[in-house]
Write an enzyme that holds these catalytic residues in place. Structure first.
Site, mmCIF file in Angstrom:
data_model
loop_
_atom_site.group_PDB
_atom_site.id
_atom_site.type_symbol
_atom_site.label_atom_id
_atom_site.label_comp_id
_atom_site.label_asym_id
_atom_site.label_seq_id
_atom_site.Cartn_x
_atom_site.Cartn_y
_atom_site.Cartn_z
ATOM 1 N N ASP A 82 -3.574 2.203 -5.275
ATOM 2 C CA ASP A 82 -2.266 2.474 -4.695
ATOM 3 C C ASP A 82 -2.023 1.142 -4.031
ATOM 4 O O ASP A 82 -1.329 1.091 -3.001
ATOM 5 C CB ASP A 82 -2.329 3.601 -3.830
ATOM 6 C CG ASP A 82 -2.877 3.487 -2.486
ATOM 7 O OD1 ASP A 82 -3.971 2.989 -2.617
ATOM 8 O OD2 ASP A 82 -2.426 4.035 -1.524
ATOM 9 N N GLU A 83 -2.761 -0.004 -4.372
ATOM 10 C CA GLU A 83 -2.773 -1.231 -3.321
ATOM 11 C C GLU A 83 -2.583 -2.429 -4.259
ATOM 12 O O GLU A 83 -3.306 -2.425 -5.273
ATOM 13 C CB GLU A 83 -4.094 -1.446 -2.843
ATOM 14 C CG GLU A 83 -3.898 -1.572 -1.275
ATOM 15 C CD GLU A 83 -5.288 -1.091 -0.548
ATOM 16 O OE1 GLU A 83 -5.976 -2.195 -0.488
ATOM 17 O OE2 GLU A 83 -5.322 0.133 -0.298
ATOM 18 N N ASP A 115 0.922 -1.245 -0.090
ATOM 19 C CA ASP A 115 -0.088 0.000 -0.082
ATOM 20 C C ASP A 115 0.907 1.166 0.022
ATOM 21 O O ASP A 115 1.686 1.314 0.983
ATOM 22 C CB ASP A 115 -0.924 -0.052 1.166
ATOM 23 C CG ASP A 115 -2.016 1.251 1.279
ATOM 24 O OD1 ASP A 115 -2.131 1.884 0.243
ATOM 25 O OD2 ASP A 115 -2.440 1.305 2.282
HETATM 26 P P1 DGT Z 1 -2.215 5.899 3.663
HETATM 27 O O1 DGT Z 1 -2.295 4.701 2.778
HETATM 28 O O2 DGT Z 1 -2.929 5.775 4.949
HETATM 29 O O3 DGT Z 1 -0.759 6.448 4.049
HETATM 30 O O4 DGT Z 1 -2.944 7.038 2.881
HETATM 31 P P2 DGT Z 1 -3.520 7.063 1.717
HETATM 32 O O5 DGT Z 1 -3.544 8.484 1.163
HETATM 33 O O6 DGT Z 1 -2.681 6.514 0.627
HETATM 34 O O7 DGT Z 1 -4.756 6.578 1.744
HETATM 35 P P3 DGT Z 1 -5.650 5.364 1.047
HETATM 36 O O8 DGT Z 1 -4.655 4.076 0.620
HETATM 37 O O9 DGT Z 1 -6.755 4.971 1.674
HETATM 38 O O10 DGT Z 1 -6.138 5.971 -0.426
HETATM 39 C C1 DGT Z 1 -5.300 6.102 -1.656
HETATM 40 C C2 DGT Z 1 -5.559 7.223 -2.465
HETATM 41 O O11 DGT Z 1 -6.981 7.324 -2.640
HETATM 42 C C3 DGT Z 1 -5.499 8.466 -1.615
HETATM 43 O O12 DGT Z 1 -4.133 8.846 -1.646
HETATM 44 C C4 DGT Z 1 -6.274 9.489 -2.043
HETATM 45 C C5 DGT Z 1 -7.578 8.600 -2.717
HETATM 46 N N1 DGT Z 1 -8.736 8.760 -1.564
HETATM 47 C C6 DGT Z 1 -8.739 8.138 -0.521
HETATM 48 N N2 DGT Z 1 -9.860 8.339 0.464
HETATM 49 C C7 DGT Z 1 -10.581 9.121 -0.296
HETATM 50 C C8 DGT Z 1 -11.788 9.970 -0.285
HETATM 51 O O13 DGT Z 1 -12.309 9.684 1.051
HETATM 52 N N3 DGT Z 1 -12.062 10.787 -1.175
HETATM 53 C C9 DGT Z 1 -11.357 10.812 -2.355
HETATM 54 N N4 DGT Z 1 -11.820 11.719 -3.203
HETATM 55 N N5 DGT Z 1 -10.169 10.468 -2.716
HETATM 56 C C10 DGT Z 1 -9.551 9.361 -1.567
HETATM 57 CA CA CA Z 2 -5.041 2.257 -0.382
HETATM 58 CA CA CA Z 3 -2.333 4.274 0.656
#
Ligand code: DGT
Ligand code: CA
Ligand code: CA
Length: 348
Positions: free
Chosen positions: A106-107, A6
């Site tokens: 991203d996974e 991830d």
């Molecule tokens: P992490 O994995 O906790 O370090 O953080 P992220 O940002 O990689 O979170 P993740 O893996 O849940 O989501 C991957 C990408 O998907 C993230 O960079 C942006 C998008 N994303 C996640 N949640 C939302 C949301 O609620 N709304 C929108 N528009 N995009 C989202």
């Molecule tokens: Ca993810």
């Molecule tokens: Ca992520």
């Protein structure tokens, strides 16, 4: 063994690394709706921003209240660019493993007996090629790999054995288990279960009665220590890319084209399996400075996988080499804007 990869704060990390001067700032990636200057929601935020309480899904106006303007940058989503990076990571993983499913932008989930030894190498390679960090969990089951990865995020790498996996999962609160949502958690709580280790107290028939055959059966298996390991479905996608590393940095048309030929074959076998034709073709170039460039073409009529595109590729490659003087390190091909061919198996 199973491997779960991830990317860390994916969209925000990409934006952060694009702006080396901004690494000490709060980076908020936004989906602006355009109604007023601040209407819309936060897509994601870097860890600095999370430390002041900014989260995915939060209204942009709320996030601005938590982020001092001098220390923060609010950036609109650049999805095409993130997709490009995602495809690049996908190709790096495919160069190292065989049984892979990309579960979201991203996974990735991987099934490989030797994945433990190869995980550290993969993490380094992703960092070297994209300048991005990720978190990797490795465990005897896919569920274990996902759950342990969540624990060591961000920039984590962990490998656990069967005994450690059992302990981790059994001691976990039910809402922390991927696949168990808030409603299921609440119903299970009412039935007297808070943790995975409480599940064996509940009768299998009762679980099936309350949650249905699929979910009830799944919960009962989980309670008895048989952890799910299906790699899952490939994410819904409207494009397929394959990107590969050239033997050496080069501007040699022949080397570039022969690599593209290989990648085209891989991407087309994906199209054939899913009976898709496409309306856009792009060639992707990653230059020695790690920048990603794309040259693309759209077709008025969708093209079938058996149609020849040598001329189009040639044009895109020559145009790029003419416009850019750098050496090329990776190249890719992308087919997009699909049309489903349904039952039709060939265009001719
Ligand atoms: P992490 O994995 O906790 O370090 O953080 P992220 O940002 O990689 O979170 P993740 O893996 O849940 O989501 C991957 C990408 O998907 C993230 O960079 C942006 C998008 N994303 C996640 N949640 C939302 C949301 O609620 N709304 C929108 N528009 N995009 C989202
Ligand atoms: Ca993810
Ligand atoms: Ca992520």
């Amino acid at each position: 063994m199973y491997l779960h990869i991830d990317m860390d704060y994916f969209f925000a990390q990409i934006e952060e690394k694009r702006r080396p001067m901004a690494s000490d700032k709060i980076i908020v990636v936004c989906v602006f709706s355009g109604r007023t200057e601040d209407s819309g929601v936060v897509s994601t935020v870097n860890y600095l921003g999370r430390s002041v309480g900014i989260k995915s899904g939060m209204p942009i106006a709320f996030a601005k209240k938590r982020a001092p303007p001098a220390d923060s940058i609010f950036i609109p989503m650049d999805r095409p660019y993130y997709n490009e990076i995602s495809a690049q990571i996908d190709s790096i993983i495919r160069e190292n493993f065989e049984k892979i499913v990309q579960a979201s932008v991203d996974e990735w989930n991987v099934d490989d007996p030797k994945s433990g030894e190869k995980a550290a190498e993969l993490k380094n390679e992703i960092l070297r090629e994209t300048n991005l960090t990720c978190t990797i969990g490795v465990a005897p089951s896919l569920l274990g790999a996902k759950m342990v990865a969540a624990k060591v995020k961000p920039n984590g790498l962990i490998i656990i054995n069967e005994e450690e996996e059992k302990k981790l999962i059994e001691n976990s609160a039910l809402e922390k288990v991927p696949g168990i949502g808030p409603k299921t958690t609440e119903t299970l709580r009412l039935m007297g279960a808070e943790k995975v280790s409480d599940l064996p107290k509940l009768d299998r028939l009762r679980l099936v009665e309350v949650f249905g055959r699929k979910m009830g059966g799944w919960l009962s298996e989980l309670g008895s220590g048989r952890y799910p390991s299906e790699l899952g479905e490939d994410k819904d996608q409207d494009e397929i890319s394959r990107i590969g590393t050239l033997k050496e940095k080069t501007r040699d048309q022949y080397m570039i084209k022969s690599k593209l030929k290989e990648l085209e074959k891989e991407a087309k076998s994906w199209l054939i399996e899913r009976k898709k034709s496409y309306r856009t073709l792009a060639i992707i170039f990653i230059t020695e400075d790690l920048k990603t460039h794309t040259k693309s073409l759209s077709f008025r009529n969708p093209k079938g996988w058996s149609e020849d595109i040598e001329k189009e590729k040639e044009t895109l490659v020559s145009e790029f080499l003419f416009e850019n003087q750098m050496e090329i390190r990776r190249v890719g091909i992308r087919f997009g804007n699909f049309m489903d061919l349904g039952g039709q198996t060939t265009l001719f």
